[in-house]
Write a protein that holds these residues in place. Structure first.
Motif, PDB file in Angstrom:
ATOM      1  N   ALA A  78      86.049 -22.696 -31.290  1.00  0.00           N
ATOM      2  CA  ALA A  78      87.342 -22.267 -31.255  1.00  0.00           C
ATOM      3  C   ALA A  78      88.033 -21.755 -29.885  1.00  0.00           C
ATOM      4  N   TRP A  79      86.996 -21.761 -29.506  1.00  0.00           N
ATOM      5  CA  TRP A  79      86.807 -21.572 -27.317  1.00  0.00           C
ATOM      6  C   TRP A  79      86.777 -22.141 -27.116  1.00  0.00           C
ATOM      7  N   ASN A  80      86.302 -23.458 -27.390  1.00  0.00           N
ATOM      8  CA  ASN A  80      85.714 -24.547 -26.721  1.00  0.00           C
ATOM      9  C   ASN A  80      86.732 -25.976 -26.398  1.00  0.00           C
ATOM     10  N   LYS A  81      87.411 -25.705 -28.039  1.00  0.00           N
ATOM     11  CA  LYS A  81      88.878 -26.508 -28.091  1.00  0.00           C
ATOM     12  C   LYS A  81      90.066 -25.606 -27.557  1.00  0.00           C
ATOM     13  N   VAL A  82      90.231 -24.311 -26.799  1.00  0.00           N
ATOM     14  CA  VAL A  82      91.294 -23.738 -26.055  1.00  0.00           C
ATOM     15  C   VAL A  82      90.662 -23.862 -24.291  1.00  0.00           C
ATOM     16  N   MET A  83      90.025 -23.949 -24.814  1.00  0.00           N
ATOM     17  CA  MET A  83      89.649 -24.725 -22.878  1.00  0.00           C
ATOM     18  C   MET A  83      89.724 -25.724 -22.725  1.00  0.00           C
ATOM     19  N   VAL A  84      89.242 -26.504 -23.920  1.00  0.00           N
ATOM     20  CA  VAL A  84      89.428 -27.998 -23.399  1.00  0.00           C
ATOM     21  C   VAL A  84      90.876 -28.755 -22.761  1.00  0.00           C
ATOM     22  N   ALA A  85      91.909 -27.895 -24.049  1.00  0.00           N
ATOM     23  CA  ALA A  85      93.333 -28.257 -23.960  1.00  0.00           C
ATOM     24  C   ALA A  85      93.714 -27.239 -22.580  1.00  0.00           C
ATOM     25  N   TYR A  86      93.217 -26.557 -22.549  1.00  0.00           N
ATOM     26  CA  TYR A  86      94.021 -26.203 -20.949  1.00  0.00           C
ATOM     27  C   TYR A  86      93.624 -27.008 -20.485  1.00  0.00           C
ATOM     28  N   LEU A  87      92.562 -27.143 -20.120  1.00  0.00           N
ATOM     29  CA  LEU A  87      92.148 -28.511 -18.934  1.00  0.00           C
ATOM     30  C   LEU A  87      92.914 -29.609 -18.616  1.00  0.00           C
ATOM     31  N   GLN A  88      92.806 -30.149 -19.975  1.00  0.00           N
ATOM     32  CA  GLN A  88      92.977 -32.181 -20.369  1.00  0.00           C
ATOM     33  C   GLN A  88      94.626 -31.859 -20.169  1.00  0.00           C
ATOM     34  N   ASN A  89      95.097 -30.697 -20.907  1.00  0.00           N
ATOM     35  CA  ASN A  89      97.050 -31.087 -20.206  1.00  0.00           C
ATOM     36  C   ASN A  89      98.012 -30.140 -19.515  1.00  0.00           C
ATOM     37  N   ARG A  90      97.381 -29.343 -18.131  1.00  0.00           N
ATOM     38  CA  ARG A  90      97.581 -28.316 -18.006  1.00  0.00           C
ATOM     39  C   ARG A  90      98.565 -29.052 -16.351  1.00  0.00           C
ATOM     40  N   GLU A  91      99.875 -29.384 -16.122  1.00  0.00           N
ATOM     41  CA  GLU A  91     100.762 -29.592 -14.736  1.00  0.00           C
ATOM     42  C   GLU A  91     100.203 -28.735 -13.779  1.00  0.00           C
ATOM     43  N   PRO A  92     100.564 -27.382 -13.986  1.00  0.00           N
ATOM     44  CA  PRO A  92      99.670 -26.497 -12.148  1.00  0.00           C
ATOM     45  C   PRO A  92      98.680 -26.606 -12.082  1.00  0.00           C
ATOM     46  N   LEU A  93      97.992 -27.193 -12.678  1.00  0.00           N
ATOM     47  CA  LEU A  93      96.294 -26.826 -12.485  1.00  0.00           C
ATOM     48  C   LEU A  93      95.895 -27.172 -11.014  1.00  0.00           C
ATOM     49  N   ARG A  94      95.950 -27.126  -9.805  1.00  0.00           N
ATOM     50  CA  ARG A  94      95.563 -27.862  -8.398  1.00  0.00           C
ATOM     51  C   ARG A  94      94.239 -28.075  -9.195  1.00  0.00           C
ATOM     52  N   MET A  95      93.221 -27.290  -8.655  1.00  0.00           N
ATOM     53  CA  MET A  95      91.698 -27.256  -8.953  1.00  0.00           C
ATOM     54  C   MET A  95      90.627 -26.048 -10.088  1.00  0.00           C
ATOM     55  N   VAL A  96      89.986 -26.604 -10.327  1.00  0.00           N
ATOM     56  CA  VAL A  96      89.481 -26.050 -11.045  1.00  0.00           C
ATOM     57  C   VAL A  96      87.830 -25.630  -9.944  1.00  0.00           C
ATOM     58  N   ALA A  97      87.332 -24.417  -9.922  1.00  0.00           N
ATOM     59  CA  ALA A  97      86.100 -24.012  -9.843  1.00  0.00           C
ATOM     60  C   ALA A  97      85.088 -23.688 -11.020  1.00  0.00           C
ATOM     61  N   ALA A  98      84.218 -24.696 -10.936  1.00  0.00           N
ATOM     62  CA  ALA A  98      82.699 -25.131 -11.616  1.00  0.00           C
ATOM     63  C   ALA A  98      82.091 -24.158 -11.595  1.00  0.00           C
ATOM     64  N   LEU A  99      81.667 -22.464 -12.169  1.00  0.00           N
ATOM     65  CA  LEU A  99      80.076 -22.357 -11.615  1.00  0.00           C
ATOM     66  C   LEU A  99      78.805 -22.502 -11.992  1.00  0.00           C
ATOM     67  N   VAL A 100      77.702 -22.546 -11.185  1.00  0.00           N
ATOM     68  CA  VAL A 100      76.980 -22.586 -12.244  1.00  0.00           C
ATOM     69  C   VAL A 100      75.872 -21.519 -11.305  1.00  0.00           C
ATOM     70  N   ASP A 101      74.667 -21.308 -12.289  1.00  0.00           N
ATOM     71  CA  ASP A 101      73.700 -19.651 -11.311  1.00  0.00           C
ATOM     72  C   ASP A 101      72.812 -20.154 -10.510  1.00  0.00           C
ATOM     73  N   ALA A 102      72.580 -20.164  -9.084  1.00  0.00           N
ATOM     74  CA  ALA A 102      72.024 -20.790  -8.134  1.00  0.00           C
ATOM     75  C   ALA A 102      70.875 -20.523  -8.885  1.00  0.00           C
ATOM     76  N   ARG A 103      70.166 -19.969  -9.652  1.00  0.00           N
ATOM     77  CA  ARG A 103      69.190 -20.088  -9.778  1.00  0.00           C
ATOM     78  C   ARG A 103      68.218 -20.914 -10.693  1.00  0.00           C
ATOM     79  N   HIS A 104      68.798 -21.186 -11.219  1.00  0.00           N
ATOM     80  CA  HIS A 104      68.470 -22.234 -12.315  1.00  0.00           C
ATOM     81  C   HIS A 104      69.014 -23.766 -12.271  1.00  0.00           C
ATOM     82  N   ALA A 105      68.428 -24.451 -12.788  1.00  0.00           N
ATOM     83  CA  ALA A 105      68.986 -26.142 -12.907  1.00  0.00           C
ATOM     84  C   ALA A 105      69.855 -25.579 -13.792  1.00  0.00           C
ATOM     85  N   PRO A 106      71.564 -26.572 -13.385  1.00  0.00           N
ATOM     86  CA  PRO A 106      72.420 -26.387 -14.111  1.00  0.00           C
ATOM     87  C   PRO A 106      72.411 -27.290 -15.876  1.00  0.00           C
ATOM     88  N   THR A 107      72.160 -26.726 -16.528  1.00  0.00           N
ATOM     89  CA  THR A 107      72.467 -27.584 -18.141  1.00  0.00           C
ATOM     90  C   THR A 107      73.575 -27.938 -18.724  1.00  0.00           C
TER      91      THR A 107
END
Ligand code: GTP
Ligand code: MG
Length: 193
Positions: free
Chosen positions: A91-120
């Protein structure tokens, strides 16, 4: 950036609940507990505007924050937290993807990864979604204060290599504790405004 005002506006699940004034939006994604809310509080110099927690899964809706009456920060639910039922994660995932895929005012996404670990696997999946949606994406490596000096360059190089980021691509090392990276992040936001 001089932050004169930073106000929580709305906690949304459906597109009808998003702000309608078309001001630019900057969103923050990453796995649960990576430091999304902390990063925003640090940028805004507000202690607990975006709620943080040592328990992963604190942010469960799309939270919009009005900055200076000029643009929005958008705090998204974290992914990859194992201890919630799958139905809830979906359910959370759906909410998030719906926002990211269709949001006209969205200028940029900062994708955060933990510096201590390899990205998952989930980090890769999220970056794939962003690529498909053609949203400009900035990689931020969080919690760098937890790295020893000797580990730092190695970890950052590992993240770059793992995510296939070339020499011209940006990875911003960030810490909510030392405020490292604050200036660089604001610079990116300002350039897009
Ligand atoms: P969800 O809302 O659950 O997805 O988590 P989140 O990504 O918003 O993480 P949050 O900002 O709530 O931070 C999670 C934990 O990591 C908290 O205990 C923070 O204090 C800690 N934390 C966040 N950023 C940093 C940092 O730069 N350095 C250190 N040492 N701890 C941090
Ligand atoms: Mg959060």
């Amino acid at each position: 950036m001089l932050v004169n005002s930073a106000k929580f506006v709305v906690s949304a699940l459906k597109p009808e609940q998003y702000p309608r004034d078309r001001r630019p939006e900057f969103a923050f994604v990453g796995r649960s507990n990576v430091g999304k809310s902390s990063l925003q509080n640090t940028l805004l110099r507000r202690k607990e505007l975006a709620r943080t927690s040592s328990t992963p899964g604190k942010t469960q809706t799309i939270n919009f924050f009005d900055i200076n009456g000029a643009f929005y920060f958008v705090d998204l639910p974290g992914y990859g937290y194992a201890k919630v039922p799958k139905s809830m994660k979906d359910a959370w995932n759906k909410v998030m993807v719906a926002y990211l895929q269709n949001r006209e005012p969205l200028r940029m996404v900062a994708a955060l990864v933990d510096a201590r670990h390899a990205p998952t696997e989930r980090d890769h999946h999220m970056l794939h979604i962003l690529e498909e949606a053609e949203v400009p994406t900035l990689i931020v490596a969080t919690k760098v204060d937890k790295l020893k000096r000797s580990q730092r360059a190695r970890q950052l190089a590992l993240i770059r290599r793992n995510l296939g980021i070339g020499d011209d691509g940006m990875v911003i090392p960030f810490s909510a504790v030392t405020r490292e990276g604050v200036r660089e992040l604001w610079q990116v936001v300002e350039d897009l405004l």
